[in-house]
Design a protein around this motif. Structure first.
Motif, mmCIF file in Angstrom:
data_model
loop_
_atom_site.group_PDB
_atom_site.id
_atom_site.type_symbol
_atom_site.label_atom_id
_atom_site.label_comp_id
_atom_site.label_asym_id
_atom_site.label_seq_id
_atom_site.Cartn_x
_atom_site.Cartn_y
_atom_site.Cartn_z
ATOM 1 N N ARG A 16 57.404 9.164 -29.914
ATOM 2 C CA ARG A 16 58.095 10.377 -29.461
ATOM 3 C C ARG A 16 59.425 10.530 -30.196
ATOM 4 N NH1 ARG A 16 55.825 11.802 -24.254
ATOM 5 N NH2 ARG A 16 57.641 13.038 -23.711
ATOM 6 N N LYS A 17 60.095 9.408 -30.457
ATOM 7 C CA LYS A 17 61.381 9.469 -31.153
ATOM 8 C C LYS A 17 61.213 9.978 -32.578
ATOM 9 C CE LYS A 17 63.433 5.676 -28.484
ATOM 10 N NZ LYS A 17 64.023 4.305 -28.548
ATOM 11 N N ALA B 73 56.234 5.218 -28.259
ATOM 12 C CA ALA B 73 57.537 5.157 -28.916
ATOM 13 C C ALA B 73 57.658 6.165 -30.052
ATOM 14 C CB ALA B 73 57.788 3.747 -29.449
ATOM 15 N N GLN C 285 59.468 13.093 -20.245
ATOM 16 C CA GLN C 285 58.315 12.324 -19.794
ATOM 17 C C GLN C 285 57.844 12.690 -18.396
ATOM 18 O OE1 GLN C 285 60.868 11.042 -21.537
ATOM 19 N NE2 GLN C 285 60.335 9.116 -22.542
ATOM 20 N N GLN D 283 60.617 13.698 -32.404
ATOM 21 C CA GLN D 283 61.858 14.356 -31.984
ATOM 22 C C GLN D 283 62.824 14.482 -33.157
ATOM 23 O OE1 GLN D 283 63.540 13.526 -28.023
ATOM 24 N NE2 GLN D 283 65.389 12.845 -29.081
ATOM 25 N N CYS E 290 61.946 12.971 -25.763
ATOM 26 C CA CYS E 290 62.278 11.724 -25.065
ATOM 27 C C CYS E 290 62.897 11.977 -23.692
ATOM 28 C CB CYS E 290 63.223 10.889 -25.924
ATOM 29 S SG CYS E 290 62.452 10.302 -27.446
ATOM 30 N N ASP E 291 63.230 13.231 -23.378
ATOM 31 C CA ASP E 291 63.801 13.561 -22.072
ATOM 32 C C ASP E 291 62.787 14.226 -21.164
ATOM 33 O OD1 ASP E 291 66.234 12.633 -23.015
ATOM 34 O OD2 ASP E 291 66.866 14.616 -23.705
#
Length: 346
Positions: free
Chosen positions: A304-305, A302, A324, A308, A321-322
């Protein structure tokens, strides 16, 4: 046409000095691809000079034909500065399309595996970390060579992420109600709190669990070498707490790698990690004038957000998040049967 196997050469280095002399142009030209091996090699050179480098250090290059000074693959089998055995790391500056080409990759890895097998104990290879096509192929070949099967689940499946001055998002920090905070390098009197967070981080990274004593040693090392930053929390009438840590333990002239981010469970959900990551990234990009700050983030993580929002992107330029499902920038660590190998740490 793929280069014939007879034109593929491996070269073994037991000393970091000749390796760095041979590969420094490659490392400097591709500092992000070699963001693990390059800093570790430079550290090994310093340890060789001061006589503190252990005996269990080995590098192997794999070159095609006349390209000895610009190898296709570089493998490291090293110890860290604490004497911990590290995974096998394999890196390359070649594009993913080339590394995904089985006809190109397999004969080179066959040579690497054969050379490594002749140089070390079969129990020394407890895991391998590289871009996914290399990791998968190497682990298959190593199992065929040694009979030691892979562990069923990957130890780590991650996306390589990077932040530059162009992508960095310099947002204002929010206030935490009646609390105040400080973002700074850790100091000597922070050892106990940093040790607890190092221990907590390791608990999230099985099988590489640290004992409390090892976590304390790690915290002391990070603080003494100015490699860890802290996010403090100050509340009226309460003792100062450390909510989050960020460690930066691999650096070259142009690239810094964030290698540890952890928040005390008591302070999660309040963007402490995001504040600290943004603060550290800004220092590295603007004060230290790095071209990029890089990290590996779990593909199901999580966090990753968080990265980002700071401005980290996948190698494709897509938002983390786009990305993976993309193979571009997918790094994978696979372990080998822990009943048959000697587990190290990283």
């Amino acid at each position: 046409m793929p280069i014939a196997t007879t034109q593929i050469e491996t070269r073994v280095f037991r000393s970091a000095v000749p390796l760095l002399n041979a590969c420094q142009p490659l490392f400097k030209g591709s500092p992000e691809q070699y963001n693990i091996i390059y800093p570790q090699t430079a550290q090994a050179v310093r340890q060789e000079i001061d006589g503190t480098l252990g005996d269990d250090n080995l590098w192997i290059t794999c070159s095609s034909g006349a390209q000895v000074s610009a190898p296709d693959l570089v493998l490291s089998c090293n110890e860290d500065s604490h004497g911990n055995k590290l995974p096998i790391f394999i890196a390359s500056s070649l594009p993913m399309a080339t590394l995904s080409n089985t006809d190109f990759l397999m004969p080179r890895l066959q040579r690497l595996v054969a050379t490594l097998y002749d140089e070390i104990s079969r129990t020394r290879v407890f895991s391998v970390f590289a871009v996914a096509p290399i990791t998968i192929a190497f682990s298959q070949l190593w199992t065929e060579k040694t009979g030691i099967p892979r562990e069923l689940q990957p130890y780590y499946s991650a996306t390589y992420a990077r932040c530059t001055k162009q992508s960095f998002r310099n947002k204002q920090f929010t206030i935490l109600g009646d609390t105040s905070y400080d973002l700074r390098l850790a100091e000597r009197n922070d050892v106990d709190a940093v040790s607890d967070l190092c221990h907590g981080f390791a608990l999230t990274s099985p099988p590489f669990i640290l004992t409390p004593q090892k976590a304390c040693e790690e915290a002391e090392f990070l603080i003494n070498h100015k490699q860890v930053w802290v996010h403090t929390i100050n509340r009226p009438g309460a003792k100062e707490e450390i909510a989050s840590i960020v460690a930066v333990t691999r650096e070259s002239a142009s690239v810094s790698a964030i290698t540890k981010v952890f928040t005390n469970p008591r302070w999660r959900g309040k963007r402490c990690a995001e504040r600290l990551v943004r603060y550290v990234t800004k220092i590295l990009l603007y004060k230290h004038n790095k071209e990029a700050v890089v990290l590996y983030v779990g593909r199901e993580n999580a966090a990753r957000k968080v990265y980002q929002r700071v401005g980290f992107t996948a190698p494709s330029g897509q938002a983390l998040c786009d990305d993976q499902g993309s193979n571009e920038g997918h790094w994978l660590e696979l372990g080998f049967d822990r009943e048959q190998v000697v587990l190290g740490h990283w």
